[in-house]
Design a protein around this motif. Sequence first.
Motif, PDB file in Angstrom:
ATOM      1  N   TYR A  79       0.854  -1.186   0.000  1.00 51.79           N
ATOM      2  CA  TYR A  79       0.000   0.000   0.000  1.00 51.79           C
ATOM      3  C   TYR A  79       0.897   1.244   0.000  1.00 51.79           C
ATOM      4  CZ  TYR A  79      -3.857   3.087   1.026  1.00 51.79           C
ATOM      5  OH  TYR A  79      -4.807   4.068   0.956  1.00 51.79           O
ATOM      6  N   VAL A 137       2.420   4.717   0.794  1.00 60.03           N
ATOM      7  CA  VAL A 137       2.355   5.585   1.965  1.00 60.03           C
ATOM      8  C   VAL A 137       3.011   6.910   1.587  1.00 60.03           C
ATOM      9  CG1 VAL A 137       3.072   5.881   4.357  1.00 60.03           C
ATOM     10  CG2 VAL A 137       2.488   3.616   3.497  1.00 60.03           C
ATOM     11  N   LYS A 138       2.364   8.007   1.892  1.00 63.15           N
ATOM     12  CA  LYS A 138       2.938   9.335   1.612  1.00 63.15           C
ATOM     13  C   LYS A 138       3.778   9.757   2.794  1.00 63.15           C
ATOM     14  CE  LYS A 138      -1.039  10.763  -1.103  1.00 63.15           C
ATOM     15  NZ  LYS A 138      -2.159  11.695  -1.211  1.00 63.15           N
ATOM     16  N   LYS A 139       4.902  10.410   2.485  1.00 61.41           N
ATOM     17  CA  LYS A 139       5.762  10.925   3.545  1.00 61.41           C
ATOM     18  C   LYS A 139       5.159  12.231   4.053  1.00 61.41           C
ATOM     19  CE  LYS A 139      10.121   8.947   2.264  1.00 61.41           C
ATOM     20  NZ  LYS A 139      11.570   9.187   2.144  1.00 61.41           N
TER      21      LYS A 139
END
Length: 184
Positions: free
Chosen positions: A177, A179-181
């Motif tokens: 999935y 994931v944005k930082k």
Amino acid sequence: MHRRTAIKNLALIIGGAALLPSCMQEKGKASVALKNIIIDADQEKLIGDMAETIIPKTDTPGAKDLQLHLFVLKMVDDCCTKKDQQDFMTGMGQFTDLVKKQNNRSFAECDQKQREQILLAIDKDRKDPKSTTYPPELKTFYNLVKGQTVNGYTTSKYFMTKQVVYELVPGRYNAFYPVKKQAV
């Protein structure tokens, strides 16, 4: 040698006695055991026909295929108040009389179009709180049959497995999935 014959005959008699009650069912009795309301086979058929009119068989199973009329009866018997059960029984009689008066035949003998017209007229009247075209017991009867038919269909095994793919919680694990930082 006579002992074997006697044991065999005794086994046949016991087996026959065990099957006898199922063969002696009363004609005209409903096929589901109810505690609080008394329904005969004709009334059960009426509810089955109403349920089939509400959810007809198409390329998917209809209400009779899923035996939703038995679900309706069981839910009314187990989950409704005494007043609602009495209104249900009174409304069923009023519904039968109404159909005979309008069409000169029973609901089972009406074609699909006539059945739909009858139910749509009651449904339209039910939505208008000021309308007094139909008695309140008839509206209660219709509400219970329609509501429990839809409830039974949407909670049936067929619907939950074939129409809406039900996934148990917590669901699938997706290791990829994105994931944005977040800025710190």
